[in-house]
Design a protein around this motif. Sequence first.
Motif, PDB file in Angstrom:
ATOM      1  N   VAL A 158       0.839  -1.199   0.000  1.00 50.00           N
ATOM      2  CA  VAL A 158       0.000   0.000   0.000  1.00 50.00           C
ATOM      3  C   VAL A 158       0.875   1.250   0.000  1.00 50.00           C
ATOM      4  O   VAL A 158       0.652   2.201  -0.755  1.00 50.00           O
ATOM      5  N   LEU A 159       1.889   1.234   0.851  1.00 47.00           N
ATOM      6  CA  LEU A 159       2.799   2.372   0.923  1.00 47.00           C
ATOM      7  C   LEU A 159       3.535   2.566  -0.401  1.00 47.00           C
ATOM      8  O   LEU A 159       3.753   3.691  -0.858  1.00 47.00           O
TER       9      LEU A 159
ATOM     10  N   ARG B 275       2.394   1.842  -3.396  1.00 46.32           N
ATOM     11  CA  ARG B 275       1.477   2.455  -4.356  1.00 46.32           C
ATOM     12  C   ARG B 275       1.306   3.949  -4.082  1.00 46.32           C
ATOM     13  O   ARG B 275       1.271   4.771  -4.995  1.00 46.32           O
ATOM     14  N   LEU B 276       1.201   4.301  -2.814  1.00 47.53           N
ATOM     15  CA  LEU B 276       1.079   5.715  -2.462  1.00 47.53           C
ATOM     16  C   LEU B 276       2.329   6.484  -2.867  1.00 47.53           C
ATOM     17  O   LEU B 276       2.253   7.624  -3.343  1.00 47.53           O
TER      18      LEU B 276
ATOM     19  N   ALA C  69       2.322   7.071  -6.525  1.00 45.49           N
ATOM     20  CA  ALA C  69       1.378   8.148  -6.831  1.00 45.49           C
ATOM     21  C   ALA C  69       1.988   9.514  -6.533  1.00 45.49           C
ATOM     22  O   ALA C  69       1.781  10.482  -7.270  1.00 45.49           O
ATOM     23  N   TYR C  70       2.785   9.573  -5.460  1.00 43.02           N
ATOM     24  CA  TYR C  70       3.429  10.843  -5.118  1.00 43.02           C
ATOM     25  C   TYR C  70       4.439  11.253  -6.178  1.00 43.02           C
ATOM     26  O   TYR C  70       4.513  12.433  -6.560  1.00 43.02           O
TER      27      TYR C  70
ATOM     28  N   TYR D  71       2.559  12.637  -8.912  1.00 45.42           N
ATOM     29  CA  TYR D  71       1.987  13.933  -8.511  1.00 45.42           C
ATOM     30  C   TYR D  71       2.998  15.066  -8.671  1.00 45.42           C
ATOM     31  O   TYR D  71       2.695  16.102  -9.277  1.00 45.42           O
TER      32      TYR D  71
ATOM     33  N   LEU E 203       8.137  12.586   2.157  1.00 42.09           N
ATOM     34  CA  LEU E 203       7.468  11.694   1.214  1.00 42.09           C
ATOM     35  C   LEU E 203       8.431  11.187   0.146  1.00 42.09           C
ATOM     36  O   LEU E 203       8.361  10.030  -0.267  1.00 42.09           O
TER      37      LEU E 203
ATOM     38  N   SER F  39       9.337   7.369  -0.446  1.00 38.10           N
ATOM     39  CA  SER F  39       9.142   6.814  -1.783  1.00 38.10           C
ATOM     40  C   SER F  39      10.398   6.076  -2.242  1.00 38.10           C
ATOM     41  O   SER F  39      10.335   4.950  -2.744  1.00 38.10           O
TER      42      SER F  39
END
Length: 207
Positions: A74-75, A77-78, A81-82, A85, A130, A134
């Motif tokens: 989950v981390l 994938r986040l 996404a960052y 972004y 972040l 990542s």
Amino acid sequence: MYWSESLTVALIHLLAVASPGPDFAVVVRESVAHGRTAGRWTALGVGSAIFLHVGYSMLGIGLIVSQSIVLFNVLKRLAAAYLMYIGIKALRAKPATDAAVTAGPAEPRSARQAFVAGFMTNGLNPKATLFFLSLFTVVINPHTPVAVQAGYGVYLAVATALWFCLVAQLFSQARVRAGFARMGHWFDRTMGAVLVALGIKIALTSR
């Protein structure tokens, strides 16, 4: 054995550190307002703060992996996404206004003040948090030896400090600052496209 991972870490770090952000802004500001020496000390402060991020990233990611592979995914994938972004934000960069930088160095600045300005800017930046989460989640394999990960940390800190020392050197010259103000958005957009591509690749790849 870790050449591929090392090169990926170096590439992503290069893209991130070269893209203008809070660290870039504070180094340029200190260089313009207080001179080249102050800019260099600010750069060293930014580089030193990298050790803070590397430390909690190594400890935190290792704990997460040992407790839950689902939470780790989950981390990941986040984190992917960052990356996409910040890449999309960079793609939307606009030209700077004509009021970029005007005056030359003004009042003196102590080495300690300049160092603290750089350290606090990077250390308290949630985007830096972040980014390093990542990096240590989606790029660096959690099973990579701690010594190798620590080596990455030293490289990231030294490379960051050297980059911003170069920024201080260049942006204490008025003509260079003016030129970047006119063309810097194209550089930012190129970096953004690469970051988006990396984010998509990471999101579609299972480790």
